[in-house]
Design a protein around this motif. Structure first.
Motif, short mmCIF file in Angstrom:
data_model
loop_
_atom_site.label_atom_id
_atom_site.label_comp_id
_atom_site.label_asym_id
_atom_site.label_seq_id
_atom_site.Cartn_x
_atom_site.Cartn_y
_atom_site.Cartn_z
N LYS A 48 0.83 -1.21 0.00
CA LYS A 48 0.00 0.00 0.00
C LYS A 48 0.87 1.26 0.00
O LYS A 48 0.61 2.21 -0.75
N VAL A 49 1.93 1.20 0.85
CA VAL A 49 2.81 2.36 0.96
C VAL A 49 3.53 2.56 -0.38
O VAL A 49 3.68 3.69 -0.86
N GLN A 50 3.93 1.41 -0.98
CA GLN A 50 4.62 1.49 -2.27
C GLN A 50 3.69 2.14 -3.32
O GLN A 50 4.11 3.00 -4.09
N GLU A 51 2.44 1.70 -3.29
CA GLU A 51 1.46 2.23 -4.24
C GLU A 51 1.22 3.73 -3.98
O GLU A 51 1.22 4.53 -4.91
N ILE A 55 2.02 6.82 -6.35
CA ILE A 55 1.01 7.81 -6.76
C ILE A 55 1.47 9.22 -6.40
O ILE A 55 1.35 10.15 -7.20
N ARG A 56 2.06 9.34 -5.19
CA ARG A 56 2.47 10.68 -4.76
C ARG A 56 3.56 11.24 -5.68
O ARG A 56 3.58 12.42 -5.98
N HIS A 57 4.46 10.34 -6.09
CA HIS A 57 5.59 10.83 -6.88
C HIS A 57 5.33 10.77 -8.37
O HIS A 57 5.92 11.53 -9.12
N ALA A 58 4.50 9.85 -8.79
CA ALA A 58 4.29 9.71 -10.23
C ALA A 58 2.86 10.03 -10.62
O ALA A 58 2.61 10.76 -11.56
N GLY A 59 1.91 9.54 -9.87
CA GLY A 59 0.51 9.71 -10.23
C GLY A 59 -0.12 8.34 -10.32
O GLY A 59 0.55 7.34 -10.13
N PRO A 60 -1.42 8.30 -10.60
CA PRO A 60 -2.08 7.01 -10.67
C PRO A 60 -1.70 6.27 -11.97
O PRO A 60 -0.82 6.69 -12.70
N GLY A 265 9.32 -8.58 -13.38
CA GLY A 265 9.35 -9.61 -12.34
C GLY A 265 8.43 -9.29 -11.19
O GLY A 265 7.76 -8.26 -11.18
N PRO A 266 8.38 -10.20 -10.20
CA PRO A 266 7.42 -10.04 -9.11
C PRO A 266 7.75 -8.85 -8.22
O PRO A 266 8.91 -8.44 -8.11
N ASP A 267 6.71 -8.34 -7.61
CA ASP A 267 6.83 -7.21 -6.70
C ASP A 267 7.65 -7.62 -5.46
O ASP A 267 7.37 -8.65 -4.86
N PRO A 268 8.65 -6.81 -5.08
CA PRO A 268 9.44 -7.17 -3.89
C PRO A 268 8.58 -7.31 -2.64
O PRO A 268 8.88 -8.13 -1.77
N ALA A 269 7.51 -6.52 -2.54
CA ALA A 269 6.63 -6.62 -1.36
C ALA A 269 5.98 -8.00 -1.29
O ALA A 269 5.83 -8.57 -0.21
N VAL A 270 5.64 -8.54 -2.47
CA VAL A 270 5.03 -9.87 -2.50
C VAL A 270 6.04 -10.92 -2.04
O VAL A 270 5.73 -11.82 -1.24
N ALA A 361 4.34 8.36 6.26
CA ALA A 361 3.50 9.32 6.97
C ALA A 361 2.06 8.86 6.90
O ALA A 361 1.57 8.55 5.83
N GLY A 362 1.38 8.79 8.03
CA GLY A 362 -0.04 8.41 8.05
C GLY A 362 -0.21 6.94 7.71
O GLY A 362 -0.37 6.57 6.55
N LEU A 363 -0.17 6.07 8.74
CA LEU A 363 -0.30 4.63 8.50
C LEU A 363 -1.67 4.29 7.95
O LEU A 363 -2.67 4.84 8.40
N PRO A 364 -1.75 3.39 6.98
CA PRO A 364 -3.07 2.96 6.53
C PRO A 364 -3.76 2.16 7.63
O PRO A 364 -3.09 1.69 8.55
N PRO A 365 -5.09 2.00 7.57
CA PRO A 365 -5.77 1.22 8.61
C PRO A 365 -5.25 -0.22 8.63
O PRO A 365 -4.74 -0.70 7.61
N PHE A 366 -5.40 -0.88 9.78
CA PHE A 366 -4.90 -2.25 9.90
C PHE A 366 -5.59 -3.12 8.83
O PHE A 366 -6.82 -3.12 8.73
#
Lengths: 404, 234
Positions: A48-51, A55-60, A265-270, A361-366
Motif C-alpha cells: 500500500k505504501v509502495q502504491e 502515486i504521490r511521486h508519479a501519479g495514478p 518480475g514479481p513485486d518485492p513486497a510480495v 506518513a499516516g499509516l493505513p488502517p490495519f
C-alpha cells in the motif's frame, strides 16, 4: 440448531475445565498466528505504501512524464506550460500538470523548503489530501498576490494552526497567502505549492539568479491518460504536438507509474510477504504439533469420560466433533488474541513512530485481509490439530471405557 | 407390549490365538415397563455384557433383540445412540462420574445430547433432580469432594434426569457400606417408581437381589430364573 449449539457450548465448557492445559498448549498457536498476521499485514502495508508513494511521486495508473531535450536552447518553462495546457484541451485530457521544482527562500522556516509550481490537477493526480482549507484553483492565477498550499510539516514548523487565521508567508520578495494545508509526503515534509502563473511572476527570476550559482528550476510535464484511451499512442501524440512548436526540440513520453514496471518480475513486497508468511506457517506447524501432542495425551486420559458420555447418548460423531471443536474453539480464541495483539501493537505510538522513522506518513488502517487470514488460519490449525485426538476418542470402545 | 425383549441371544468374542469366547448363551428375557429385575452371578459370568446389550451399548452376536417392539439389529448406530440416550439410564458400581465437573454439571451432562429444549434447561433440571436425591446442599461441589454415598446419589440423579424407561444398575451398592447401600437402593426404587421406569439391577448381594419381583441367575453365560436355579442347585 440446538444440537449444533450444544457442541460449541460443550467444547467451551471442556476448555474452561482444562484451562491450564489449554492455555499452555495455545501459547504457541497465539504467537504463531500473531507472527503470521503481522507478516501479512506488513506485506500488505508495504504494498500500500509502495502504491501510495508511487502515486504521490508519479501519479495514478497510466501517468506519463514528458521530457523536453534537444540540441538547441531549451524553451522557456512558460511556453512548455502553455503548450501542455493546449494539448490537454485538444485531446480531452482532464488531468495534466506541469511540475516546476524550485528552491524558495522562506526566511521564517528554519530548514530547507521545496517549492513546486503546479496546476490544480496535481493534487488529485498525486492523491494529495488537503487537510485544511482548499487546493489551488485556476482563479488563483488572477489574484495579484500569489496564493500557496503548504505541507502539514511546514505549517507545524511555522506554528500555523489553521488557514482560517488567513496566514501569510514571506517567500523571497513576495508575500504568499496560504489557502490550504496538504498532508505530508514524509515526516517533517516542508513543501509549498503555487500555480505556475505565481511562479513565473514572483519566483522565477530569483530562481534563475540562483541557478547561475548551481540551483535553478526543473520542469516536468505530467499527464494522466483517460482509461478509455490507448495510453502510449495518446502520450506520444501529446509529446509530438508540444515538440512541433519548437524547432529542434524532442519531447519524449515515458510512462512513470507502477504499471510501467509490471514486466520486471514479481513485486518485492510480495516476495517479502511470502518469505515472512512461510516462516510464520513453519512456526504455526510447530505450534500445531505441540497442540496435537498435548491433545493426544489428554484424550488418552479421557477415554473413560468418552465411554460415559457414549453410555448417556453421545453418538460417535458427536464425540468426534466435540473433541475437534475443543481444538477449534481453542485455536479460534488463540487466533483472535494473536490478531488482537498485532492490531494493538500496530496502533501503538511505538509502531507509529517506527513507521514514521521509516518515512511512512499516516499509516493505513490495519489490513482486514491480514486479520481474516490470521483467524481463518487459526481455525484451520484447530481442525487439523483436533482431527487426530478426535479419531483416537472415537476409536475407544465404550464397553472397555466404562468397565466397572 | 414389552419394553425390552431378548430371544435366544448369544454374545461371543473372537480371540486372535484362541477359540472364540462364548460369553452369553441363548439368553431370553422380557422386561416390561415398571418391572423390577435382579440378575445375580459370579464374576466373569457375563453380567456386564448382558447389561451392555440391554443398554444398547453392545450388540448380540446372534438371536433377536427388540426395544419397544422395534428390532434393534435393524437400527442405525445413530438411532441406537439416540434411543439409548433418551430411554436408558446407567448406574455403575464405581459411579463413573466425570472428575472436574460439579454435581450439577455431571447430572446435566446427559441433557447435552438431548437435542431438544431440555438442553437449555439442563442445569435447572439437574438441580431439581439433585434435590430429589437429597443433595440440594451439594449442587456446586466438585464430585471428587463427595463421599461414596453422595457420589452414587449423583450417579442416580444423572441416570434419571432424562426420565428413562429403563434403568440399568451394575452393582450399585458394590462400593458402599451396608447402611449407605440400603439407603441408595431405597432411593433407586422410589425414584424409579416415580418415573415409572423398569429397573434392572446386577448384583452379588442377595439382599439387594431380593428387593426385585423378577430374579434371575446368570451362570457361565446361561440365564435362568432364580427359583429354577435354586431347584437345580438342590
Amino acid at each position: 440448531m440446538t444440537r449444533l449449539l450444544s457442541v460449541f457450548i460443550d467444547a467451551w465448557e471442556q476448555l474452561r475445565l482444562q484451562r491450564v492445559r489449554v492455555l499452555m498448549s495455545l501459547i504457541g498457536v497465539t504467537l504463531a498466528v500473531a507472527a503470521l498476521t503481522a507478516s501479512l499485514a506488513l506485506g500488505n502495508i508495504m504494498a500500500k505504501v509502495q502504491e501510495d508513494t508511487s502515486i504521490r511521486h508519479a501519479g495514478p495508473e497510466a501517468t506519463y512524464s514528458l521530457t523536453a531535450s534537444g540540441p538547441g536552447p531549451q524553451p522557456a518553462s512558460e511556453d512548455l506550460v502553455a503548450d501542455l495546457r493546449e494539448a490537454a484541451d485538444r485531446y480531452g485530457i482532464t488531468y495534466a500538470t506541469p511540475v516546476i521544482s524550485f528552491d524558495p527562500v522562506v526566511p521564517q522556516h528554519p530548514g530547507y523548503v521545496s517549492g513546486y509550481a503546479v496546476d490544480p490537477a496535481f493534487f488529485p493526480m498525486h492523491a494529495r489530501t488537503i487537510e485544511d482549507g482548499r487546493a489551488l484553483e485556476p482563479q488563483d492565477a488572477e489574484r495579484l498576490a500569489p496564493v500557496g498550499v503548504i505541507s502539514r510539516g511546514m505549517a507545524d514548523a511555522l506554528g500555523i494552526q489553521s488557514v482560517a487565521e488567513h496566514p501569510t508567508l514571506q517567500v523571497g520578495d513576495s508575500r504568499v497567502a496560504v489557502v490550504g494545508i496538504v498532508a505530508n509526503q514524509w515526516q517533517d515534509d516542508a513543501s509549498i505549492y503555487v500555480l505556475p502563473e505565481s511562479y513565473f511572476s514572483h519566483f522565477e527570476a530569483a530562481t534563475a539568479e540562483e541557478g547561475e550559482m548551481g540551483g535553478g528550476a526543473y520542469t516536468e510535464l505530467k499527464i494522466w491518460i483517460p482509461a478509455d484511451a490507448d495510453p502510449d499512442a495518446l502520450a506520444k501524440r501529446v509529446a509530438s504536438d508540444i515538440a512541433a512548436g519548437h524547432e529542434g526540440l524532442r519531447v519524449s513520453a515515458d510512462r512513470i507509474d507502477a504499471g510501467a514496471y509490471a514486466d520486471f518480475g514479481p513485486d518485492p513486497a510480495v516476495i517479502t510477504t511470502i518469505v515472512l508468511a512461510s516462516v510464520s506457517v513453519a512456526i504455526l506447524a510447530l505450534g500445531a504439533l505441540s497442540l496435537i501432542n498435548i491433545a493426544v495425551v489428554t484424550v488418552r486420559y479421557r477415554i473413560r469420560e468418552f465411554g460415559i458420555r457414549r453410555a448417556f447418548g453421545a453418538s460417535q460423531r458427536r464425540i468426534f466433533v466435540g473433541v475437534m471443536m475443543e481444538s477449534v474453539v481453542g485455536t479460534f480464541i488463540a487466533g483472535l488474541v494473536g490478531v488482537g495483539i498485532v492490531a494493538v501493537v500496530y496502533r501503538s505510538p511505538w509502531a507509529q513512530s517506527m513507521f514514521g522513522t521509516a518515512g511512512i506518513a499516516g499509516l493505513p488502517p490495519f489490513p482486514v485481509e491480514a486479520a481474516v487470514a490470521g483467524v481463518v488460519t487459526s481455525i484451520v490449525t484447530g481442525v487439523i490439530a483436533g482431527m487426530i485426538p478426535a479419531v483416537i476418542a472415537v476409536r475407544s470402545k465404550v464397553i472397555d471405557a466404562i468397565r466397572f | 407390549m414389552s419394553l425390552v425383549r431378548l430371544e435366544d441371544v448369544t454374545r461371543q468374542i473372537v480371540l486372535r490365538d484362541a477359540p472364540p469366547l462364548q460369553i452369553l448363551k441363548g439368553i431370553s428375557i422380557e422386561i416390561e415397563a415398571g418391572d423390577r429385575v435382579s440378575i445375580v452371578g459370579r464374576s466373569g459370568s457375563g453380567k456386564s455384557t448382558l447389561l451392555n446389550i440391554l443398554g444398547l451399548v453392545d450388540s448380540p452376536s446372534t438371536g433377536r433383540m427388540s426395544f419397544d417392539d422395534r428390532p434393534v439389529q435393524l437400527m442405525r448406530a445413530k438411532d441406537r445412540d439416540r434411543l439409548r440416550g433418551s430411554s436408558v439410564g446407567f448406574i455403575f458400581q464405581q459411579f463413573n462420574l466425570i472428575d472436574g465437573l460439579t454435581a450439577t454439571e455431571n447430572v446435566a451432562m446427559p441433557l447435552t445430547y438431548s437435542g431438544d429444549s431440555t438442553f437449555w434447561r439442563r442445569h435447572d433440571l439437574a438441580r431439581e433432580m439433585l434435590h430429589r436425591v437429597g443433595l440440594g446442599h451439594r449442587l456446586d461441589s466438585p464430585v471428587s469432594t463427595l463421599s461414596g454415598g453422595e457420589q452414587q446419589r449423583v450417579a442416580i440423579a444423572r441416570s434419571l434426569v432424562r426420565s428413562p424407561r429403563l434403568i440399568l444398575a451394575d452393582e450399585p451398592t458394590g462400593a458402599l457400606d451396608i447402611d449407605t447401600g440400603e439407603s441408595v437402593m431405597r432411593l433407586l426404587d422410589e425414584t424409579a417408581t416415580e418415573i415409572g421406569a423398569a429397573l434392572v439391577v446386577i448384583t452379588h448381594d442377595q439382599a439387594v437381589a431380593q428387593r426385585a419381583r423378577s430374579r434371575y441367575q446368570l451362570d457361565a453365560g446361561v440365564l435362568t430364573p432364580a427359583t429354577a436355579a435354586a431347584q437345580a442347585a438342590s
